[in-house]
Design a protein around this motif. Structure first.
Motif, short mmCIF file in Angstrom:
data_model
loop_
_atom_site.label_atom_id
_atom_site.label_comp_id
_atom_site.label_asym_id
_atom_site.label_seq_id
_atom_site.Cartn_x
_atom_site.Cartn_y
_atom_site.Cartn_z
N LYS A 1 0.89 -17.22 -17.40
CA LYS A 1 -0.12 -16.58 -16.59
C LYS A 1 0.56 -15.47 -15.79
N ARG A 2 -0.10 -14.33 -15.68
CA ARG A 2 0.48 -13.24 -14.88
C ARG A 2 0.20 -13.46 -13.41
N LYS A 3 1.22 -13.28 -12.59
CA LYS A 3 0.99 -13.41 -11.15
C LYS A 3 0.31 -12.15 -10.63
N LYS A 4 0.82 -11.00 -11.04
CA LYS A 4 0.23 -9.72 -10.62
C LYS A 4 -0.30 -9.01 -11.85
N ARG A 5 -1.51 -8.48 -11.76
CA ARG A 5 -2.08 -7.82 -12.93
C ARG A 5 -2.48 -6.38 -12.64
N ASP A 6 -2.47 -6.02 -11.37
CA ASP A 6 -3.02 -4.76 -10.94
C ASP A 6 -1.93 -3.69 -10.92
N LEU A 7 -2.14 -2.60 -11.65
CA LEU A 7 -1.12 -1.55 -11.76
C LEU A 7 -0.69 -1.04 -10.38
N THR A 8 -1.66 -0.70 -9.55
CA THR A 8 -1.35 -0.15 -8.23
C THR A 8 -0.51 -1.14 -7.41
N GLU A 9 -0.95 -2.39 -7.42
CA GLU A 9 -0.24 -3.42 -6.69
C GLU A 9 1.19 -3.60 -7.20
N ILE A 10 1.33 -3.66 -8.52
CA ILE A 10 2.65 -3.83 -9.13
C ILE A 10 3.57 -2.66 -8.77
N LEU A 11 3.01 -1.45 -8.81
CA LEU A 11 3.80 -0.26 -8.45
C LEU A 11 4.24 -0.33 -7.00
N GLU A 12 3.30 -0.63 -6.11
CA GLU A 12 3.63 -0.61 -4.69
C GLU A 12 4.68 -1.65 -4.35
N GLU A 13 4.61 -2.78 -5.03
CA GLU A 13 5.57 -3.84 -4.74
C GLU A 13 6.97 -3.52 -5.25
N ASN A 14 7.04 -2.72 -6.29
CA ASN A 14 8.33 -2.48 -6.93
C ASN A 14 8.86 -1.06 -6.75
N ILE A 15 8.18 -0.30 -5.91
CA ILE A 15 8.44 1.13 -5.84
C ILE A 15 9.93 1.44 -5.62
N ASP A 16 10.63 0.56 -4.88
CA ASP A 16 12.04 0.84 -4.59
C ASP A 16 12.99 0.20 -5.60
N LYS A 17 12.44 -0.44 -6.63
CA LYS A 17 13.33 -1.11 -7.61
C LYS A 17 13.27 -0.46 -8.99
N ILE A 18 12.52 0.63 -9.08
CA ILE A 18 12.23 1.20 -10.39
C ILE A 18 13.26 2.24 -10.80
N GLY A 19 13.99 2.77 -9.82
CA GLY A 19 14.96 3.82 -10.12
C GLY A 19 14.45 5.21 -9.78
N VAL A 20 13.34 5.28 -9.02
CA VAL A 20 12.87 6.57 -8.52
C VAL A 20 13.93 7.09 -7.54
N PRO A 21 14.31 8.39 -7.64
CA PRO A 21 15.38 8.90 -6.78
C PRO A 21 15.12 8.65 -5.29
N GLN A 22 16.20 8.31 -4.56
CA GLN A 22 16.14 8.01 -3.13
C GLN A 22 15.38 9.05 -2.31
N GLU A 23 15.67 10.32 -2.61
CA GLU A 23 15.05 11.43 -1.87
C GLU A 23 13.52 11.33 -1.95
N LEU A 24 13.02 10.96 -3.14
CA LEU A 24 11.58 10.81 -3.31
C LEU A 24 11.08 9.57 -2.58
N LEU A 25 11.84 8.48 -2.69
CA LEU A 25 11.44 7.24 -2.02
C LEU A 25 11.23 7.46 -0.54
N LYS A 26 12.16 8.25 0.06
CA LYS A 26 12.06 8.50 1.49
C LYS A 26 10.83 9.32 1.83
N ALA A 27 10.40 10.14 0.88
CA ALA A 27 9.27 11.04 1.11
C ALA A 27 7.94 10.42 0.66
#
Lengths: 456, 456
Positions: free
Chosen positions: B391-417
């Motif tokens: 069973k999936r715990k999280k199914r919602d794209l927006t929710e999954i993105l927001e929860e993992n935004i700092d673990k995906i490898g998006v450059p730091q400069e963008l994360l800060k902004a």
């Protein structure tokens, strides 16, 4: 491993059972002799199968009576006379007989709760004389009686029971597992139940070719498991074992060797309520295509068609974009069903269609088709190929299936018997038997049964 | 093809434009000479770029003023003095200047609506003397002035305009297309606009290596398109052209050769209402990650980070089970956004997890993890590997993105902004400019623009 003794006691037929079986055997044999005598037909009745080899499991004994004709009689005449003799035997025994069909017609009757199959065939002495698949049975009986030591019969019973608990006992298409004869040969080869499992634990699909005779050259067969028939080197006794089931046997054997316990022999039965619960709480999309047949069809024929239908339906739906987790089939009393489990009942509204590479022939056609019509996006170039985003006309799995049911490649016989689609909890009530309830339970749980035995 | 004359008239600068540009050029040059004189700095001001080569498109002229230092001055000193000189020049011209940064800092100012870049660099005579990427520009100007015939300037303008209409003009990371210098070299190589397109139509990515000099050995570069810089054989002028864009250029060239028309040069502009409509009727899931920067960041740096973020986000979401049709990015006035188009906003409730092969190391861990816990089905064996339905715990794209935004490898400069997520029709209003509206329009339609020209 003392528990093996305990299990052996359970699965070895009781004195009472031996008595009943013996009575039935001599009854049918006597009746057969007398019918052949009356009709002046030159054929020999013989009893084969696990009863004659004393390797049957308690509670599951049946009698295989063969009416064996000399090999100079033509096939059509043998079939006709054989079936006639069988019918006369049933009459003499005052039994109502059912017509069955394997490689050719035979009769099934029940005497004192014992199933008796009366099967015509040829009397052969070597495999060169074999004309129909059933003829070989006589050679198998002789081989096993000569080569399986008396004390090894218990080991055969244990291995049969082990495979039975795994759902891997039987060579029929429904099971695609290990036949009784194959299990006997494994004990002849490896000596004991434990040694057989130790060897199985080391197997790898497509890497195993077993022979009891030195002379046989390997590499002639390309099934996942090869065990060359000692009475006929042209035949792979393990031809029926599917790769999936071979993996399951290997994994179970490894687990047993590492963690031997009685638990491996247990078979858990389910009740319909449990299955209802499983269906109700399932968050997948479960569907059954239901078939009602007008006439009796040989079980193996139907199972072959059901398996083909499973493959065709899965491929079709996956090409359409569905994720199919699993398929399964059931057949009982001239009714059948193919089951599908999909991740969702509907597809997303929009999909990406891949077109030809930009230098390919079909480009103009593709562009002409999609650049004026209402594509959601594109045509665009991606990885050197043309693509479009398109709106789906049909998104509903049930609807898509119903519209295409005759274009998917489901066998004609099934198409004619098609009675529509059932969903979700309704699946629990499609068939009557306990076997069906167990089947559905195991299909839904899909957990290798022995896993319960190694958990801690 | 008379229409080419017509287009050429439109894209060749008018006499008035030449006059304005000439005035600005001499103004900045005079100012630069006088500043260098006043400060007693040994550097030479020169004007380069498309204006000096007379290959600029009408309406898009700008002035590239280089302050070129002798090569014996250290880099840090050259940068410092260069920027100081540039600032004094801006002061003298009474212009408010913006600091920019490419390979090193430079100044941007606007005089009479003409953009002027003042760029420090080294004065070099051959590529062996080149110390910073901008130094090479001087050599490019000289090469083009010597090798591009006067009557070929129109062909350069046509090819620039052709690529511009396709969205493929420019070597910056935002575009990943054809630089002005590359286009000039293509005309020097192939003679005319039409001949250049005929050659491009025959190209294949990774199979083209063009050189204007005999002596250069091929195979040194592994970009999709290779055009060796005639002033520096160590450099691939076409290094910026992505494979995707190369395919687009090839397909467009093929279409033009087969079906030449004015239409290929048209650029359709959109208005915000149109984009609203496209967003409203879209049955996909459209999402933007929005970034606001506190300080000015060089455009190429931000675009590099945005492109990296696109890749990382797409890979992450596809690993999670989403189908990502497309990604895109935008940057404007210290604000940026990464766009994603997915087929659905949510994942199905249940998914299949593939585990280790049955003979592999990880089996025990996998079974221990899933055989007791509440798997929907399994662990079961499929194709020789363990699997479970979970069973999936999280199914919602927006929710999954927001929860993992700092673990995906998006450059730091963008994360800060990072300023959160916007959906659907809101995307139309994220930025102010007409360029943004056009970008969004083209990204949503995603139709190669020239397709409009070959339909009938």
């Amino acid at each position: 491993m003392e528990f093996l003794e305990k299990i052996l006691r359970k699965i070895t037929p009781s004195r009472e059972e031996y008595l009943t079986m013996g009575k039935v055997a001599s009854k049918v044999l006597t009746a057969a002799y007398s019918v052949l005598n009356e009709l002046q037909i030159d054929a020999k009745p013989e009893i084969h199968g696990s009863y004659s080899k004393d390797t049957w499991l308690s509670g599951e004994g049946d009698i295989d009576l063969f009416i064996l004709f000399p090999s100079n009689i033509p096939l059509s005449k043998m079939r006709e006379q054989g079936l006639y003799v069988a019918e006369r035997v049933a009459e003499k025994l005052k039994c109502c007989a059912k017509h069955r069909y394997a490689s050719h017609p035979y009769l099934e009757l029940h005497i004192n709760d014992v199933k008796v199959d009366i099967v015509p065939g040829y009397y052969v002495r070597t495999y060169e004389e074999v004309k129909t698949p059933v003829d070989r049975t006589r050679l198998h009986t002789i081989y096993v009686l000569h080569n399986l030591k008396k004390e090894q019969r218990g080991h055969v019973r244990l291995l049969k029971k082990f495979f039975k608990a795994l759902g891997l006992y039987g060579a029929e298409i429904k099971v695609q597992g290990f036949s009784g004869y194959l299990i006997e040969l494994l004990i002849i080869k490896y000596g004991t139940f434990i040694n057989a499992l130790k060897s199985i634990a080391e197997w790898k699909p497509y890497k195993v070719s077993i022979s009891l005779e030195e002379a046989v050259q390997p590499g002639k067969f390309n099934e996942p498991l090869v065990f060359i028939d000692p009475v006929d080197p042209r035949r792979n006794v393990a031809a029926a074992v599917s790769e999936e089931n071979l993996w399951k046997a290997i994994a179970a054997a490894q687990a047993f060797i590492e963690n031997p316990s009685e638990c491996f022999f247990n078979v858990e039965h389910a009740d319909r309520e449990e299955v209802f619960e499983l269906l109700k709480n399932r968050e997948t999309f479960l569907l059954a295509l239901v078939y009602h047949f007008n006439r009796y069809l040989p079980e193996d024929v139907v199972w072959g068609q059901l398996k083909r239908a499973e493959r065709k339906l899965k491929n079709f739906l996956e090409r359409k974009g569905f994720k199919i987790f699993s398929t399964a089939s059931w057949y009982e009393n001239a009714r059948a069903a193919v089951f599908l489990e999909a991740s969702t009942p509907t597809l997303p509204p929009v999909f990406e269609r891949k077109g030809p590479p930009i230098n390919a022939q079909g480009v103009k056609l593709f562009l002409a088709k999609y650049s004026k019509t209402g594509a959601v996006a594109g045509p665009y170039i991606k990885e050197g190929k043309w693509h479009v985003l398109l709106k789906r006309k049909k998104r509903d799995l049930t609807e898509i299936l119903e519209e295409n049911i005759d274009k998917i490649g489901v066998p004609q016989e099934l198409l004619k018997a098609y009675k529509g689609i059932r969903l979700g909890e309704n699946l629990a009530e499609l068939f009557e038997s306990q076997e069906y309830v167990d089947f559905l339970y195991y299909w839904l749980r899909r957990k290798e049964p022995w896993l319960e035995c190694v958990e801690n």
